[in-house]
Motif scaffolding. Sequence first.
Motif, PDB file in Angstrom:
ATOM      1  N   GLY A 189       1.105  -1.232   0.259  1.00 26.18           N
ATOM      2  CA  GLY A 189      -0.028   0.026   0.039  1.00 26.18           C
ATOM      3  C   GLY A 189       0.873   1.075  -0.030  1.00 26.18           C
ATOM      4  O   GLY A 189       1.917   1.218   0.662  1.00 26.18           O
ATOM      5  N   GLU A 190       0.205   2.372  -0.634  1.00 28.55           N
ATOM      6  CA  GLU A 190       1.267   3.791  -0.704  1.00 28.55           C
ATOM      7  C   GLU A 190       1.295   4.253   0.627  1.00 28.55           C
ATOM      8  O   GLU A 190       2.292   5.054   0.729  1.00 28.55           O
ATOM      9  CB  GLU A 190       0.601   4.430  -1.585  1.00 28.55           C
ATOM     10  N   LEU A 191       0.642   3.943   1.579  1.00 32.32           N
ATOM     11  CA  LEU A 191       0.869   4.379   2.869  1.00 32.32           C
ATOM     12  C   LEU A 191       1.876   3.827   3.849  1.00 32.32           C
ATOM     13  O   LEU A 191       2.171   4.314   4.764  1.00 32.32           O
ATOM     14  CB  LEU A 191      -0.516   4.440   3.613  1.00 32.32           C
ATOM     15  N   THR A 192       2.561   2.759   3.142  1.00 32.99           N
ATOM     16  CA  THR A 192       3.570   2.271   3.710  1.00 32.99           C
ATOM     17  C   THR A 192       4.888   2.852   3.613  1.00 32.99           C
ATOM     18  O   THR A 192       5.803   2.710   4.423  1.00 32.99           O
ATOM     19  CB  THR A 192       3.850   0.801   3.253  1.00 32.99           C
ATOM     20  N   GLN A 193       4.826   3.983   3.013  1.00 30.73           N
ATOM     21  CA  GLN A 193       5.984   4.839   2.534  1.00 30.73           C
ATOM     22  C   GLN A 193       7.080   4.051   1.934  1.00 30.73           C
ATOM     23  O   GLN A 193       8.196   4.478   1.660  1.00 30.73           O
ATOM     24  CB  GLN A 193       6.701   5.339   3.696  1.00 30.73           C
ATOM     25  N   ILE A 194       6.743   2.792   1.261  1.00 31.57           N
ATOM     26  CA  ILE A 194       7.812   2.047   0.372  1.00 31.57           C
ATOM     27  C   ILE A 194       7.932   2.808  -0.889  1.00 31.57           C
ATOM     28  O   ILE A 194       7.038   3.078  -1.504  1.00 31.57           O
ATOM     29  CB  ILE A 194       7.357   0.734   0.408  1.00 31.57           C
ATOM     30  N   VAL A 195       9.142   2.849  -1.325  1.00 33.43           N
ATOM     31  CA  VAL A 195       9.474   3.450  -2.738  1.00 33.43           C
ATOM     32  C   VAL A 195       9.742   2.319  -3.705  1.00 33.43           C
ATOM     33  O   VAL A 195      10.571   1.372  -3.346  1.00 33.43           O
ATOM     34  CB  VAL A 195      10.559   4.528  -2.746  1.00 33.43           C
ATOM     35  N   ALA A 196       8.862   2.105  -4.754  1.00 33.58           N
ATOM     36  CA  ALA A 196       9.155   1.021  -5.614  1.00 33.58           C
ATOM     37  C   ALA A 196      10.499   0.768  -6.206  1.00 33.58           C
ATOM     38  O   ALA A 196      10.870  -0.293  -6.332  1.00 33.58           O
ATOM     39  CB  ALA A 196       7.756   1.031  -6.730  1.00 33.58           C
ATOM     40  N   ASP A 197      10.945   1.894  -6.703  1.00 30.39           N
ATOM     41  CA  ASP A 197      12.222   1.882  -7.118  1.00 30.39           C
ATOM     42  C   ASP A 197      13.319   1.402  -6.074  1.00 30.39           C
ATOM     43  O   ASP A 197      14.202   0.616  -6.382  1.00 30.39           O
ATOM     44  CB  ASP A 197      12.642   3.490  -7.687  1.00 30.39           C
ATOM     45  N   ALA A 198      13.418   1.612  -5.051  1.00 31.22           N
ATOM     46  CA  ALA A 198      14.282   1.617  -4.075  1.00 31.22           C
ATOM     47  C   ALA A 198      13.845   0.032  -3.564  1.00 31.22           C
ATOM     48  O   ALA A 198      14.852  -0.607  -3.580  1.00 31.22           O
ATOM     49  CB  ALA A 198      13.807   2.297  -2.540  1.00 31.22           C
TER      50      ALA A 198
END
Length: 113
Positions: free
Chosen positions: A34-43
């Motif tokens: 989920g985008e609220l996890t603060q995970i960056v897809a590229d990273a």
Amino acid sequence: MHEMSICDGILKSAVEAAQAEGATRINRVEVTFGELTQIVADALEFAFEVLRKDTIAEEATLGITILEGRSRCLDCSVEFRHDRYEVRCPECGSYLCSLVQGRELRIDSIDVD
Ligand SMILES: [Zn+2]
């Protein structure tokens, strides 16, 4: 960069699951977050490329599905999209909202040989 430790956990789980099935090679790992996890897809992709070395997932590709942050208003039942900074109903302005999606992190599938 917390993606390194997150990816480490994903890879360990994938390798464990694959080996439990007697697999010797992982071809692809599909994850959803989920985008609220603060995970960056590229990273996350970068971390995967670094961490897969010397594992049975060495040649595996990573598939990523991102879920937007969504909540439902407890006052008027409208479901709406939001970021992690403000969760407020766009219809009635209420802050009484219940999260529908956006904080998940899971492995959807592992393709092995
Ligand atoms: Zn509302």
